[in-house]
Write a protein that holds these residues in place. Structure first.
Motif, short mmCIF file in Angstrom:
data_model
loop_
_atom_site.label_atom_id
_atom_site.label_comp_id
_atom_site.label_asym_id
_atom_site.label_seq_id
_atom_site.Cartn_x
_atom_site.Cartn_y
_atom_site.Cartn_z
N GLN A 1 36.24 53.26 19.07
CA GLN A 1 34.82 53.60 19.19
C GLN A 1 34.55 54.45 20.43
N THR A 2 35.13 54.05 21.56
CA THR A 2 34.93 54.79 22.80
C THR A 2 35.54 56.19 22.72
N GLU A 3 36.71 56.28 22.09
CA GLU A 3 37.40 57.57 21.99
C GLU A 3 36.66 58.54 21.08
N LEU A 4 36.14 58.03 19.96
CA LEU A 4 35.55 58.92 18.94
C LEU A 4 34.02 58.99 19.02
N HIS A 5 33.43 58.13 19.86
CA HIS A 5 31.97 58.12 20.03
C HIS A 5 31.26 57.85 18.70
N LEU A 6 31.83 56.92 17.94
CA LEU A 6 31.25 56.49 16.67
C LEU A 6 31.28 54.97 16.60
N SER A 7 30.32 54.39 15.92
CA SER A 7 30.23 52.94 15.82
C SER A 7 31.50 52.36 15.19
N LYS A 8 32.01 51.29 15.80
CA LYS A 8 33.22 50.66 15.27
C LYS A 8 32.97 50.10 13.88
N TYR A 9 31.75 49.66 13.60
CA TYR A 9 31.42 49.10 12.29
C TYR A 9 31.43 50.21 11.23
N TYR A 10 30.89 51.36 11.59
CA TYR A 10 30.92 52.51 10.69
C TYR A 10 32.35 52.95 10.44
N LEU A 11 33.16 53.02 11.50
CA LEU A 11 34.54 53.48 11.36
C LEU A 11 35.35 52.53 10.48
N ALA A 12 35.18 51.23 10.69
CA ALA A 12 35.93 50.25 9.89
C ALA A 12 35.54 50.34 8.42
N LYS A 13 34.24 50.43 8.15
CA LYS A 13 33.76 50.50 6.77
C LYS A 13 34.20 51.80 6.10
N THR A 14 34.06 52.92 6.81
CA THR A 14 34.39 54.22 6.23
C THR A 14 35.89 54.36 5.99
#
Length: 285
Positions: free
Chosen positions: A199-212
């Motif tokens: 999340q910190t590296e990509l500046h995107l929500s960890k919940y969004y990243l996990a789901k996507t």
């Protein structure tokens, strides 16, 4: 339909079958797959796309995509499949000076090539020769198999020039974000990985990243990470001589017991057994 993570334990697997009862259900795997349809009546499902296959169709599949063959048992089913570990191919087979021969799998993810005439005949001849070499277990046959596989991937790249040029330059936003996660894992798979760090590296929500990530690939981020570590361990075990414990640490496991347990869960072999069966080079002088 339920998805199944199908485990493939060797750098390569290959076979020709006409037994529709032997088909694997809707599944994913970490290997890249080359599927050639000789004949029968098949609807091939790749994610949410359905392909009504015709003899001469060649499917190239990025393994983490869900896929399965839905076979009509009333007609004889005949197909050839070849699965290969992309990391093994990249490290041990592809010449360092060559273009990226895995580009069709990476950029197209899944593509159907409808081969006819001389192209169809050449692919069928190549697959037959590959399988003849594959079933021979001596070292020379295995080396010739890998050389023939290299030539086959060059041919596939040639056949994919039109699809590659037609591919849009920019993938969807979701695919772009998933590729960013995969690239991050590729750079850091041997380090401690957390959703917070991604999340910190990509500046995107960890919940969004996990789901996507699960939505696009069919597996979770940590399933992908585990697969990446196990496959790297296979490469080290096949080609290296360092102690098993060091291999585990090198690919990102903190404890030798966890490494051994995870490796056996994914391959049905302990790291020691895997090295003994598959090591390329003898450690003796």
């Amino acid at each position: 339909m339920m998805s199944t993570q199908h485990q493939i334990n060797l750098p390569f697997t290959m076979g020709t079958s006409s037994d529709f009862n032997a088909q694997i259900p809707y599944h994913t795997h970490f290997h890249y797959e080359i599927y050639y349809f000789h004949g029968g009546k098949v609807n091939y499902l790749i994610n949410d796309s359905i392909h009504v296959l015709e003899p001469g169709d060649l499917l190239l599949m990025h393994g983490i995509t869900l896929h399965r063959a839905h076979v009509d048992p009333s007609e004889k089913y005949h197909r050839s499949t070849l699965h290969f570990d992309p990391f093994y191919f990249k490290q041990f087979i592809q010449p360092p000076f060559a273009d990226d021969l895995l580009e069709p799998f990476k950029k197209l993810h899944n593509v159907r090539l409808q081969l006819r005439g001389p192209e169809k005949a050449e692919v069928e001849e190549t697959l037959l020769k590959l399988e003849q070499l594959y079933v021979q277990r001596d070292a020379f046959s295995q080396q010739r198999f890998q050389a023939r596989l290299l030539d086959f991937l060059i041919l596939i790249n040639h056949l994919c020039q039109k699809p590659l040029k037609a591919k849009p330059t920019f993938p969807s936003t979701k695919e772009h974000h998933v590729q960013a996660v995969i690239s991050y894992l590729e750079r850091h798979y041997n380090e401690e990985i957390t959703l917070e760090g991604i999340q910190t590296e990509l500046h995107l929500s960890k919940y969004y990243l996990a789901k996507t990530f699960k939505e696009v690939t069919g597996i979770t981020i940590f399933q992908f990470l585990m697969q990446r570590r196990i496959y790297q361990a296979k490469i080290e075990l096949i080609d290296g001589v360092q102690p098993i414990t060091d291999v585990g640490y090198e690919v990102g496991f903190k404890h030798p017991s966890h490494f051994s347990r995870a490796f056996k869960q994914h391959t049905d072999l302990t790291p020691e057994q895997y090295r003994k069966q598959h090591q390329l080079h003898s450690t003796s002088l």
